[in-house]
Design a protein around this motif. Sequence first.
Motif, short mmCIF file in Angstrom:
data_model
loop_
_atom_site.label_atom_id
_atom_site.label_comp_id
_atom_site.label_asym_id
_atom_site.label_seq_id
_atom_site.Cartn_x
_atom_site.Cartn_y
_atom_site.Cartn_z
N THR B 117 0.83 -1.21 0.00
CA THR B 117 0.00 0.00 0.00
C THR B 117 0.86 1.26 0.00
N GLU B 118 2.01 1.20 0.67
CA GLU B 118 2.87 2.38 0.75
C GLU B 118 3.94 2.31 -0.33
N PRO B 119 4.37 3.47 -0.84
CA PRO B 119 5.43 3.43 -1.84
C PRO B 119 6.79 3.08 -1.25
N LEU B 120 7.63 2.54 -2.08
CA LEU B 120 9.03 2.30 -1.71
C LEU B 120 9.82 3.51 -2.21
N ARG B 121 10.49 4.18 -1.26
CA ARG B 121 11.25 5.38 -1.67
C ARG B 121 12.75 5.13 -1.52
N ILE B 122 13.48 5.50 -2.54
CA ILE B 122 14.93 5.38 -2.48
C ILE B 122 15.51 6.76 -2.73
N GLN B 123 16.23 7.25 -1.73
CA GLN B 123 16.87 8.55 -1.90
C GLN B 123 18.38 8.30 -2.03
N HIS B 124 18.89 8.52 -3.21
CA HIS B 124 20.32 8.30 -3.45
C HIS B 124 21.10 9.50 -2.92
N THR B 125 21.97 9.26 -1.96
CA THR B 125 22.71 10.37 -1.36
C THR B 125 24.07 10.56 -2.01
N ALA B 126 24.50 9.60 -2.81
CA ALA B 126 25.80 9.65 -3.47
C ALA B 126 25.76 8.56 -4.55
#
Lengths: 251, 373
Positions: B117-126
């Motif tokens: 139900t919830e999105p998968l979030r990927i925040q690339h920091t480098a």
Amino acid sequence: MTLLQVEGLKVDINADDAPMPILKGLDLEVKPGEVHAIMGPNGSGKSTLANVLAGRPGYRVTQGSIRLDGDSLLDLAPEERAQRGLFLAFQYPVEIPGVSNMEFLKASLDSLAKARGEQQPAAAAVIGEARELANSLDLDPSFLKRGVNEGFSGGEKKRNEIMQLLLLKPKLAVLDETDSGLDIDALQTVSEGVNRFRREDRGVVLITHYQRLLEHIVPDYVHVLAEGRIIQSGDKDLALELEAKGYAWLT
Amino acid sequence: MADLVLPQGLSLPSWMQAGDQGLQGIGQIDSVLQAALDSPQFRERWKYTRPRPLLEHLEDPQQLPVFEGVDQEGITLTTTAAPSFCPRLEPQHAPEATAKLCLANTLIVIEVVKPLTEPLRIQHTASSQPVLLRLHPGAEVALEETYAPGEFLQQAVWIELEDGARLSHARNTFEAADWHWQYLYVHQAKHSAYSLHNYTTGTQLRRQDIHLVLDGEGCEAKLLGAARIDSKTTLDQHINVEHRQAMGNSEQKFHHVVADGGKSTFNSRIHIHPNARGSAAILSNKNLGLGQSATINTKPELEIYNDDVQCAHGATIGRLSDDEMFYFTSRGIASPEATALLSRGFLNQCIQGALAEAASNALTHVGITLDHA
């Protein structure tokens, strides 16, 4: 006081890299409160007149003058003419997907207010007024969220032009064949819109092929434009005469 | 192009040889990849961007991105040197990406086993460790990727969509980098659906590789993209959509505004394999050039080996229409604002999905210095 004064206007367009004269010395005077209908055969220069008044690129004014409220328009960009109170209702309004009608109207109102040193209207007030106008012109208010003229029928596009006219409240409205492509009901609605716009301090130049529009919007003057000049002027009865006899007896 | 060399001592980890899709029996990996590197196909893919800096940076340190949505039931995330599955690999198509996998000490493995139900979030920091995402049969998730600025950045993502899986993928790439490489590989099994909303700006150099393989009957894929490439920035996008099985649908629509010394390269290829009867594929790339100078290279390609298909592709390069400009200016809107509004409208036609609002704001920000020439 004259609202619009056109004197000795000569206009060329480029055809096959050679200048081709379209308007050949046109005079027109519109006072506040007046409605002037311009009729004439195909190719007589009616749409050229509308476009040149609004400053559309691609036309070359070789002689004459256009004044709005006494100020020359010839050196002004289209936006500056609009800011001074001129409005052109397009014969063929363009479709612009990706920009909503609401964004467009707000940008327009903001630009006009900024140029006039007025306060920009609040978005909520604009939405409210636009909705009301849309209702009165039988336009589904949901169109405000859609792209400018995107997927509109011919009639909806014309009604949208009148909606803009009533929202932007110019001093002079130039309507370029606003009746073309309208069914009887839409013609009535659009005419009612134009009549609502009429006021003693505003003028209208109504370009049309057909007398039937003038049954709904009764003009003060009717002019016949042929071969780049106004060759006959009269009152609303001239339109009836044209309808009965055609243009041949004049040209 | 013997001047292109991979890092020394490449070997094939055992996890990349395991399973149905592993590279078992492929031979010496370094010579396989070197041959792919020397191939005309590789040179064509890297015609407008020098690949050498990327090859020299393949062993750069890599970080774990920041994740959200991985605590839900039905999703697992592990970081490992030996993943439990091997995604479909295409060493001949992307030797640089395969080399990156071989060199990785740590990989991020995400498995989704049911609709989330919830999105998968990927925040690339480098630069990120390689990401392997697998959606099991019938699984569904929305994936959102965002990026941080940096110097030399690289992120590579392999996605496996098993039977009937559905992935809605959005990524916004607006941060500055000296050299940014984004590699994306999506392998679809039958009746799976994939959508990508890909929004980006140019930067000193941004290279996006997107490789989609519709490898089961009835796959759906939809790619929408918008980009603003201005102020002497560069974007180089290479897309490859392969229909390997029957009855697949793919649609690609990309709008780019290129202005003020920006340079855009768009190369997308639709490849219909002999088995892919009944496929439908559409590709459109429209470019709007603004300002005094802009460089736009666009090359849509069709390669069709089955007669029973419907394909269309097209690309345009143009300026703002005089009719549209006149319509807006005749309503009192000055040329610079009209230009900004119309170019925003042009991009908005391709902006949808989970990150649409941020994308629209970033790509169409006010203060855009475009002269309508």
